[in-house]
Design an enzyme around this catalytic site. Structure first.
Site, PDB file in Angstrom:
ATOM      1  N   ASN A   1       0.819  -1.202   0.000  1.00 19.19           N
ATOM      2  CA  ASN A   1       0.000   0.000   0.000  1.00 19.19           C
ATOM      3  C   ASN A   1       0.855   1.255   0.000  1.00 19.19           C
ATOM      4  OD1 ASN A   1      -2.752   1.347   0.702  1.00 19.19           O
ATOM      5  ND2 ASN A   1      -1.388   2.128   2.292  1.00 19.19           N
ATOM      6  N   GLU A   2       0.574   2.152  -0.913  1.00 20.83           N
ATOM      7  CA  GLU A   2       1.157   3.487  -0.961  1.00 20.83           C
ATOM      8  C   GLU A   2       2.672   3.500  -0.700  1.00 20.83           C
ATOM      9  OE1 GLU A   2      -1.256   6.015   1.538  1.00 20.83           O
ATOM     10  OE2 GLU A   2      -2.961   5.872   0.165  1.00 20.83           O
ATOM     11  N   PRO A   3       3.431   2.793  -1.520  1.00 20.16           N
ATOM     12  CA  PRO A   3       4.887   2.785  -1.324  1.00 20.16           C
ATOM     13  C   PRO A   3       5.515   4.159  -1.512  1.00 20.16           C
ATOM     14  CG  PRO A   3       4.320   1.809  -3.435  1.00 20.16           C
ATOM     15  CD  PRO A   3       3.035   1.988  -2.691  1.00 20.16           C
TER      16      PRO A   3
END
Length: 593
Positions: free
Chosen positions: A242-244
């Site tokens: 998620n959302e790197p």
């Protein structure tokens, strides 16, 4: 990214007062049931399963199960920042910068896994308890499950009964001390995707003392419990973290340095994110070739643009390897048109990387390109009702930093985020599906929320998205926006599954969506939206092989969240009729011969 000051407030008030006068208060809606026919994926009617535990209606409290069933949705995602560090072995997660970098039981508690044991050492929950609760609820609701897996590299080992520091005062969530960047390594575990055979066979009762968490063991646990994705009870999709772009990025004194800078102590690089996605996808496909993989779940436009590079041009304010990717063919696909993708270069590089890795592996490693969308222009009702147009409309230029001339993004052009990403997919990894796994236009307590939510769902279907999962409280006017598509009459009647051509003469005034069903092709459903705070004179012109005679109408408007039956239409002649849409409303028409 949003400006908040007195001058802007005055400007917004002025715009709000003048907006209804800017457009003629009428619209013509043209529908042709023979053109632009495409299947609407039911998975666009989805939501996130309260993974972050922030006062959302739960399964067992406040009538949560009944409320969710009334929405009649088709997909659920267990994801978010807390799932980046969810330890499936004992139910511990680390909230990162969302909540004091604390290691706590938030995900397990939010999924209804019960209170953790305080007397069993590290065994706060039985293995996979939160995951089982999540998916069992999906099975009860008859929804598709999308489960986020961790890739960033570390997971919390334990929770400790300490009160949060003063900056997070007000909760007694169990939390650990600092993360690995502060040398509290004893409370962190390594992620290993594939358990070595020399260590032993995959177990459904993993060791809590080996200082490692195996992802293939987690997948095996779920497959043993439910079967693989091809099984009617199996988990269908897995998201590659998620959302790197927000794990750990450069920051000045006025900004945070990411969500997980303790868990992931070095500034994120493009290559590292890509490799972690490829490695995790490879493990998923090895364990369950029938499962769908989603990635990279970027947080928004800036992530799609450059992962996290700041647009000031300073090299230290960019990923260390950004220069390797900010090149052709990723910039313009060698066309020289810098607006071909409206600057979303990172998306192109990711798709290309996943395609190349898939060719090497001789199997598709990425099934669905996923991203998040939190519009920058949704902070007032007058902005909110227009905001979803940035997903597709070339003629809508949102008043934000993204479209501002001189910032180097769209430079005064409409964002068109979905068509631009579809172009990227066609150019760099054809046949990849598209998903928005988090979005929220706001407005839960205002009719503008129902308008924005309904507009988004109409766009998702019309633009051919595969899955979309709302992130927020699916209550109030947000629930109304869902129900106008999925339960408009209280009997779980739905907007049909085949989208047909529907065109509005004035998208600033109103939007229109239309669909038919293969089982009942002689019934036409139309959803018409009035964005204005005054009523809208609308003219419907329909091209259809048979003639319609009457229309039933349901809608939501004003201060009530209820969808109610409205005055119908009994005088359709030559497939044309007029209808005055109430101020700030969403109406669902059902036309029959």
């Amino acid at each position: 990214m949003r400006l908040h000051n007195a001058i802007k407030a005055l400007i917004l008030i002025s715009v709000t007062l003048q907006m209804p006068l800017l457009y003629a208060q009428s619209a013509t809606f043209k529908i042709n049931t023979s053109l632009e026919k495409k299947s609407i994926s039911p998975l666009i009617y989805g939501y996130n399963a309260y993974a972050d535990g922030t006062n959302r209606t739960g399964w067992n409290n406040q009538g949560g199960q009944a409320a969710l069933q009334s929405l009649n949705l088709a997909s659920r995602r267990l994801g978010g920042n807390s799932m980046t560090s969810f330890n499936w072995e004992n139910g511990v997660t680390n909230s990162g910068d969302d909540w004091c970098n604390s290691s706590n039981a938030a995900v397990s508690a939010a999924t209804g896994a019960g209170d953790p044991s305080q007397t069993s050492g590290l065994a706060y929950y039985t293995p996979g308890a939160g995951l089982i609760n999540f998916h069992d609820q999906s099975l009860t609701l008859n929804t598709y499950s999308l489960l986020q897996l961790p890739a960033a590299g570390k997971l919390p080992k334990d929770i400790i009964n300490l009160y949060p520091p003063a900056t997070c005062k007000g909760s007694d969530l169990w939390q650990s001390a600092a993360g690995p960047s502060n040398i509290d390594t004893a409370r962190w575990l390594d992620i290993v995707n594939d358990k070595p055979t020399t260590v032993g066979a995959l177990s459904t009762s993993p060791s809590l003392a080996d200082n490692v968490v195996y992802i293939d063991e987690e997948l095996n646990f779920l497959i043993q419990q439910y079967g693989n994705a091809a099984n009617s009870r199996g988990i269908k999709g897995y998201e590659l973290d998620n959302e790197p772009d927000l794990w750990h990025h450069w920051a000045d004194v006025n900004n945070g340095s990411g969500t997980h800078y303790n868990l992931y102590p070095n500034l994120t690089t493009v290559g590292d994110v890509f490799q972690r996605n490829i490695a995790l996808a490879t493990t998923v496909k090895r364990m369950d070739a029938t499962a769908q993989t989603y990635g990279p779940a970027l947080s928004g436009y800036l992530g799609l643009f450059s992962l996290w590079a700041v647009w000031d041009g300073v090299q230290s304010h960019q990923p260390a390897d950004w220069a390797n990717y900010n090149v052709e063919p990723f910039a313009t696909n060698n066309t020289g048109d810098r607006y071909r993708y409206n600057g979303m270069t990172l998306a192109n590089a990711y798709l290309s990387s996943m395609k190349q890795a898939s060719q090497t592996a001789n199997q598709r490693l990425l099934d669905v390109f996923s991203f998040h969308y939190y519009p920058q222009a949704s902070y007032t009702p007058i902005d909110r009702v227009q905001a979803a147009r940035s997903l597709w409309d070339a003629n809508y230029v949102e008043p934000t930093w993204i479209t501002q001339t001189g910032n180097g993004f769209t430079d005064g052009r409409g964002l068109q985020i979905v068509p631009k990403l579809k172009q990227a997919i066609a150019d760099f990894y054809p046949d990849t599906k598209l998903a928005i796994t988090e979005y929220d236009f706001g407005g839960r307590d205002d009719i503008s929320g129902a308008i924005a939510q309904a507009d988004a769902l109409g766009i998702f279907g019309k633009q051919g998205l595969y899955l979309a999962t709302y992130f927020g409280d699916a209550e109030g006017f947000i629930a109304s926006g869902f129900k106008i598509f999925r339960n408009y009459d209280g009997n779980k009647s739905v907007f049909p599954e085949i989208s047909v051509q529907a065109i509005s003469s004035n998208n600033a005034n109103g939007a229109v969506y239309a669909a038919v069903s293969a089982a009942d092709p002689n019934t036409l459903h139309i959803i018409a939206i009035n964005r204005l705070v005054t009523s809208l004179s609308s003219s419907f012109q329909i091209t259809n092989p048979t003639s319609f005679k009457t229309a039933q109408v349901w809608g939501v408007s004003g201060t009530s969240t209820a969808i109610t039956a409205r005055t119908g239409v009994s005088n359709i002649a030559s497939n044309k009729f007029s209808y005055r849409l109430p101020a700030s409303s969403v109406m669902h028409f059902v036309l029959t011969p």
